[in-house]
Write a protein that holds these residues in place. Structure first.
Motif, short mmCIF file in Angstrom:
data_model
loop_
_atom_site.label_atom_id
_atom_site.label_comp_id
_atom_site.label_asym_id
_atom_site.label_seq_id
_atom_site.Cartn_x
_atom_site.Cartn_y
_atom_site.Cartn_z
N ALA A 201 -26.67 -18.58 -47.80
CA ALA A 201 -27.54 -18.02 -46.77
C ALA A 201 -27.87 -16.33 -46.93
O ALA A 201 -26.56 -15.87 -47.04
N VAL A 202 -28.90 -15.87 -46.89
CA VAL A 202 -28.98 -14.42 -46.65
C VAL A 202 -29.63 -14.07 -45.11
O VAL A 202 -30.60 -14.59 -44.91
N GLU A 203 -28.65 -13.71 -44.25
CA GLU A 203 -29.31 -13.58 -42.80
C GLU A 203 -29.59 -11.98 -42.73
O GLU A 203 -28.68 -11.13 -43.06
N ILE A 204 -30.85 -11.70 -42.45
CA ILE A 204 -31.49 -10.34 -42.36
C ILE A 204 -31.86 -10.02 -40.85
O ILE A 204 -32.79 -10.86 -40.40
N LEU A 205 -31.13 -9.10 -40.38
CA LEU A 205 -31.61 -8.49 -38.88
C LEU A 205 -32.03 -7.26 -39.03
O LEU A 205 -31.01 -6.16 -38.75
N PRO A 206 -33.06 -6.66 -38.81
CA PRO A 206 -33.84 -5.32 -38.51
C PRO A 206 -33.29 -4.84 -37.26
O PRO A 206 -33.27 -5.79 -36.27
N LEU A 207 -32.65 -3.62 -36.96
CA LEU A 207 -32.10 -3.34 -35.69
C LEU A 207 -32.94 -2.80 -34.99
O LEU A 207 -34.25 -2.16 -35.47
N PRO A 208 -32.94 -2.76 -33.56
CA PRO A 208 -34.32 -2.27 -32.59
C PRO A 208 -34.30 -0.98 -32.71
O PRO A 208 -35.49 -0.24 -32.42
N ARG A 218 -23.86 -15.49 -46.49
CA ARG A 218 -23.08 -16.57 -46.17
C ARG A 218 -22.73 -17.33 -47.59
O ARG A 218 -23.57 -17.22 -48.25
N SER A 219 -21.29 -17.76 -47.74
CA SER A 219 -21.01 -18.37 -49.10
C SER A 219 -20.87 -19.75 -48.88
O SER A 219 -20.58 -20.42 -47.92
N MET A 220 -20.92 -20.51 -50.16
CA MET A 220 -20.80 -21.86 -50.27
C MET A 220 -19.81 -22.06 -51.50
O MET A 220 -20.18 -21.40 -52.57
N THR A 221 -18.83 -22.81 -51.42
CA THR A 221 -17.86 -23.09 -52.48
C THR A 221 -17.84 -24.49 -52.87
O THR A 221 -17.83 -25.34 -51.99
N GLY A 222 -17.83 -24.82 -54.22
CA GLY A 222 -17.55 -26.10 -54.71
C GLY A 222 -16.06 -26.31 -54.82
O GLY A 222 -15.08 -25.49 -54.68
N PRO A 223 -15.49 -27.72 -55.12
CA PRO A 223 -14.17 -27.87 -55.21
C PRO A 223 -13.43 -27.24 -56.26
O PRO A 223 -12.18 -27.13 -56.26
#
Length: 694
Positions: A201-208, A218-223
């Protein structure tokens, strides 16, 4: 005695349904904010069977066009899945050579949405299951897939409105404000190959402050992945110009400074491009710099804020139903048409009503410049008319911990709704256009709205919350939210305990004109009926001139007119159900919306911004860990951190750059017929309205 059957709906095709390519429907990339080169659509012709048992059928009933539900005309089936029945899908496919897993890479099978409970087998191996009809899920099928020929099987059951889970406006006995129940696969099915270490996932939050953005990979790994994760490289671009490059470990917030950033608004929907590289994985994304919130105008009245400025939201209620596809739009261009039409008419917001759309819909709102209020999807038991309908004419207000009154006695159903609320935010948190969350509507399965608002605020404090749209207000959220159909609208008195909430009319109007040849039902449902476009247009103008426009100066912060299009019995759309006719004179709607505006005002001071924006990321609770390895079944819920926060609109609508990520799969809009209306001085020719409420 059995109840009489409802009259069948007449067939009705949209222009896009007429042109459907059944071998390759909806071929566009389905996840615009996380784009990989690896993509293989499984949409198209599948086999199906509907059975009375869950056992695999000995033979199939015929062919179904995925991703259209079997109840939809475009599926080629047009059969209703009933409670206690099972819908079986069968698909043979050849695995493209470029998708064969190798070197630790993992093959993921994605479902955009399946309504409601499903189990999936690949080559006879059960690879996962999922419950809930509105959120996407992915399954790791690496160990089950074969080179060459493969057999995919999906089994679905759907109790619809006889069960406690989320169902929206679906009803097995459709009619009035309740629509045809649909089931099964209704969004794109697709395959992608990802490296052993990949971006989850790529979470993007412009600041106020509007001079920086926070991006978390966010990462995901295989075995077979190495124990040490590589750093993620994040590049932010304005076209071909590189603005910033950041190097951070996965799961760590990267703050990227963008002084003098070009702000996103409906008038200027500018988007920045993002590239993320994690090891051998590369994904493309985008974002718009904007902030939302609530704050006082120069007269001290609470207003909705866009980029720190009071901004009026002139909206339409958008059900997201199609006569030929039901929940599923017949084409990507059909979604674009609806958004462009609303924008051309001068609306700046769509309230997505009791439905979660395919991600491409939100992408089009982002790039075209359309604010969105996103409803959560309602569930629960059988609703009581005195709870959900009586308040339209009476001042009834109930405490929503009365679970029996609100058809919420099922604890598992309540827990599932909360999980789905969290999943909805997780899915849509980086979407630019979403300005507000709407947890509950008109008491439909409502429960513990103040508690839900508090959790929403923790998960995502960057957006406003309309905690109980219509009635059964519990005093929470950011809006005093009213539905007005059978009475004249007057600004309510401000109550000391909720004086900081903005006053919004989150549903009103619903004026009806039935168009033979463009309707699927012989019934006409609306809150005031009109015989022709001239009288409908005149009444629309008069309603706004007398009630809504004067209220803007008194503090009215937003309006949501019912509704974008006709849907089945409901003939109260601005557009006909088939989207071929604009029922209210275009110039009249534009003139009304031009007056639903706030005068330019000075920026809200820093202290006010701080009060609505909340704390920086370092003070927003515990950080979330990386997402787990892609697994069988539903992705595990992760803990959340969050913050709370606070104008601009088609003058310079941004054109995607040729070859850019935002230029992919975006067909040109189609111009459809409109019906001219009459001036407001003409009589409305109205007829008695239907007794129910939207």
């Amino acid at each position: 005695m059995s109840r009489p059957r409802r009259r069948a709906l007449a067939p009705l095709l949209t222009p896009w349904g007429e042109a459907l390519n059944s071998d390759n429907p909806l071929p566009e990339y389905p996840r615009p904010q996380m784009v990989r080169d690896s993509f293989h659509s499984l949409n198209g012709r599948w086999g199906y069977a509907i059975t009375a048992t869950d056992a695999a059928p000995a033979r199939l009933d015929g062919e179904i066009i995925v991703p259209f539900s079997p109840e939809a005309a475009l599926s080629g089936v047009e059969r209703q899945l009933r409670p206690g029945q099972w819908l079986h899908y069968h698909r043979d496919f050849e695995l493209p050579e470029g998708l064969a897993p190798h070197g630790g890479a993992r093959l993921l099978l994605h479902f955009g949405a399946v309504d409601q409970d499903c189990t999936v087998w690949l080559n006879g191996v059960e690879v996962g299951a999922h419950s809930g009809g509105y959120l996407p899920f992915q399954l790791d099928v690496t160990e089950a897939v074969r080179r060459g020929a493969n057999v995919l099987r999906v089994r679905v059951s759907d109790p619809s409105d006889t069960g406690p889970l989320s169902r929206g406006k679906q009803k097995l006995r459709r009619g009035g404000i309740w629509y045809t129940a649909q089931s099964g696969i209704w969004q794109t099915v697709w395959l992608e190959l990802v490296p052993a270490v990949s971006v989850a996932a790529v979470e993007i939050l412009p600041l106020p402050s509007l001079d920086a953005v926070e991006i978390t990979v966010r990462s995901m790994t295989g075995p077979d992945a190495a124990e040490a994760l590589p750093a993620a490289f994040i590049t932010v671009r304005d076209g071909s110009a590189i603005l910033s490059i950041a190097r951070v470990p996965p799961g760590t917030v990267a703050r990227i400074e963008l002084p003098g950033a070009r702000l996103w608004s409906p008038e200027d929907p500018f988007l920045y491009d993002v590239e993320v590289i994690l090891g051998s994985d590369t994904v493309l994304s985008y974002f718009g710099m904007r902030s939302f919130g609530i704050g006082p105008d120069a007269s001290g009245r609470p207003r909705l804020l866009l980029n720190g400025q009071p901004y009026f939201h002139a909206g339409l209620l958008d059900q997201g139903y199609w006569p030929d596809g039901l929940y599923t739009p017949p084409d990507d261009a059909a979604m674009v048409h609806d958004i462009r039409t609303a924008k051309r008419l001068g609306f700046t917001m769509l309230r997505k009503h009791i439905k979660i759309e395919p991600l491409r819909w939100y992408y089009h709102c982002d790039r075209l410049g359309m604010l969105v209020w996103q409803d959560m999807v309602n569930g629960g038991g059988r609703y009581k008319p005195w709870v959900i309908t009586a308040p339209v004419l009476t001042p009834l207000r109930l405490r929503d911990n009365r679970y029996e009154a609100f058809a919420r006695t099922d604890a598992a159903g309540r827990a599932h709704w909360k999980e789905e609320m969290r999943g909805t935010v997780e899915l849509l948190r980086s979407v630019t256009c979403i300005a507000a969350w709407v947890p509950f509507n008109e008491g439909w399965g409502q429960f513990d709205a103040v508690e839900a608002t508090a959790e929403l605020r923790t998960i995502d404090p960057s957006r406003s919350i309309d905690h109980a749209s219509g009635w059964h207000d519990q005093g929470g959220g950011d809006m005093h939210s009213l539905h007005v159909y059978f009475r004249r609208f007057r600004m309510p008195r401000r109550q000391p305990t909720t004086a900081e909430r903005a006053v919004v009319v989150s549903e009103y109007g619903g004026y009806s004109q039935r168009l033979p040849g463009h309707s699927v039902s012989a019934r006409e449902f609306g809150y005031k009926r009109f015989k022709d476009a001239e009288s409908l247009t005149a009444a629309f103008v008069r309603l706004h001139e007398r009630e809504l426009i004067p209220a803007v100066k008194q503090g009215l912060a937003a309006t949501v007119y019912t509704q974008l299009s006709d849907v089945e019995d409901e003939t109260n759309g601005v557009l006909s159900y088939d989207r071929r006719v604009l029922k209210i004179a275009e110039e009249a709607v534009q003139a009304v919306n031009a007056r639903l505006r706030l005068p330019a005002s000075a920026p809200v001071d820093a202290e006010v911004l701080a009060s609505v924006a909340g704390a920086p990321s370092s003070q927003r609770g515990t950080p979330r860990p990386p997402l787990p390895t892609a697994a069988r079944g539903r992705r595990a819920a992760s803990p959340h951190g969050g913050w709370r926060a606070p104008r601009r609109d088609e003058g310079a609508a941004q054109r995607p750059k040729p070859g850019s990520q935002r230029d992919r799969g975006v067909p040109a809009p189609r111009v459809l017929a409109s019906v001219a209306g009459a001036p407001s001085s003409q009589r409305d020719g109205s007829r008695p309205a239907s007794p129910l409420v939207e």
